[in-house]
Motif scaffolding. Structure first.
Motif, PDB file in Angstrom:
ATOM      1  N   LEU A   1     -17.644  28.041  41.640  1.00  0.00           N
ATOM      2  CA  LEU A   1     -17.174  27.170  40.100  1.00  0.00           C
ATOM      3  C   LEU A   1     -16.290  28.778  39.469  1.00  0.00           C
ATOM      4  CD1 LEU A   1     -19.939  26.139  37.865  1.00  0.00           C
ATOM      5  CD2 LEU A   1     -17.843  25.049  38.495  1.00  0.00           C
ATOM      6  N   HIS A   2     -16.941  29.674  39.682  1.00  0.00           N
ATOM      7  CA  HIS A   2     -16.439  31.029  39.748  1.00  0.00           C
ATOM      8  C   HIS A   2     -14.512  31.337  40.533  1.00  0.00           C
ATOM      9  CE1 HIS A   2     -15.643  35.655  39.559  1.00  0.00           C
ATOM     10  NE2 HIS A   2     -15.184  35.083  37.995  1.00  0.00           N
ATOM     11  N   ALA A   3     -14.864  30.336  41.585  1.00  0.00           N
ATOM     12  CA  ALA A   3     -13.959  31.226  42.605  1.00  0.00           C
ATOM     13  C   ALA A   3     -12.494  29.751  42.101  1.00  0.00           C
ATOM     14  CB  ALA A   3     -13.834  31.004  43.896  1.00  0.00           C
ATOM     15  N   PHE A   4     -12.740  28.643  42.093  1.00  0.00           N
ATOM     16  CA  PHE A   4     -12.015  27.770  41.398  1.00  0.00           C
ATOM     17  C   PHE A   4     -11.544  28.239  39.606  1.00  0.00           C
ATOM     18  CE2 PHE A   4     -14.749  25.051  44.254  1.00  0.00           C
ATOM     19  CZ  PHE A   4     -13.203  24.257  45.112  1.00  0.00           C
ATOM     20  N   HIS A   5     -12.201  28.318  39.334  1.00  0.00           N
ATOM     21  CA  HIS A   5     -11.556  29.070  38.299  1.00  0.00           C
ATOM     22  C   HIS A   5     -10.749  29.626  38.308  1.00  0.00           C
ATOM     23  CE1 HIS A   5     -11.339  31.444  34.489  1.00  0.00           C
ATOM     24  NE2 HIS A   5     -12.191  30.326  33.943  1.00  0.00           N
ATOM     25  N   ASN A   6     -11.021  31.273  38.827  1.00  0.00           N
ATOM     26  CA  ASN A   6     -10.315  32.578  39.694  1.00  0.00           C
ATOM     27  C   ASN A   6      -8.577  31.524  39.304  1.00  0.00           C
ATOM     28  OD1 ASN A   6     -11.853  33.949  37.589  1.00  0.00           O
ATOM     29  ND2 ASN A   6     -12.424  35.005  40.130  1.00  0.00           N
ATOM     30  N   PHE A   7      -8.672  31.388  40.270  1.00  0.00           N
ATOM     31  CA  PHE A   7      -7.515  30.018  41.570  1.00  0.00           C
ATOM     32  C   PHE A   7      -6.776  29.492  40.775  1.00  0.00           C
ATOM     33  CE2 PHE A   7      -5.940  26.060  43.836  1.00  0.00           C
ATOM     34  CZ  PHE A   7      -5.325  27.012  44.567  1.00  0.00           C
ATOM     35  N   PHE A   8      -7.115  28.251  39.651  1.00  0.00           N
ATOM     36  CA  PHE A   8      -6.732  27.694  38.818  1.00  0.00           C
ATOM     37  C   PHE A   8      -5.819  28.612  37.451  1.00  0.00           C
ATOM     38  CE2 PHE A   8      -9.401  23.898  39.966  1.00  0.00           C
ATOM     39  CZ  PHE A   8      -8.538  22.940  41.063  1.00  0.00           C
TER      40      PHE A   8
END
Length: 74
Positions: free
Chosen positions: A63-70
Motif C-alpha cells: 500500500l505504501h509503495a502504491f501510494h508513493n507511486f501514484f
C-alpha cells in the motif's frame, strides 16, 4: 498498549520520518505543508488499520509503495 494508542504513536512516527524530506526540499515551514502533515498522519492511521485488519505487514508495504507511486505520478 491498546491498538488505538499504538496506532496513533506509529502514525506520528510515520509523520516524523517524512520530516527530512520536507526540510531537504525547504518546504517544512511553508503554509500549505500543514495540510500535508495531517494527510501523512491520516495515511499512517489507515496503514495501521490495514495491518490490524489483515495481520500482514506485506500488505502495508505494498500500500505504501502504491501510494508513493501514484503521488509521484501526480
Amino acid at each position: 498498549m491498546a491498538f488505538w494508542k499504538a496506532n496513533i504513536v506509529t502514525a506520528f512516527l510515520f509523520l516524523v520520518i517524512d520530516y527530512p524530506i520536507w526540510t531537504y526540499n525547504a518546504e517544512f515551514f511553508e503554509f500549505f505543508i500543514a495540510g500535508s502533515h495531517i494527510y501523512v498522519f491520516v495515511i499512517g492511521l489507515l496503514f495501521g488499520f490495514a495491518y490490524k485488519k489483515t495481520g500482514s505487514l506485506w500488505l502495508v508495504v505494498l500500500l505504501h509503495a502504491f501510494h508513493n507511486f501514484f503521488v509521484t505520478i501526480i
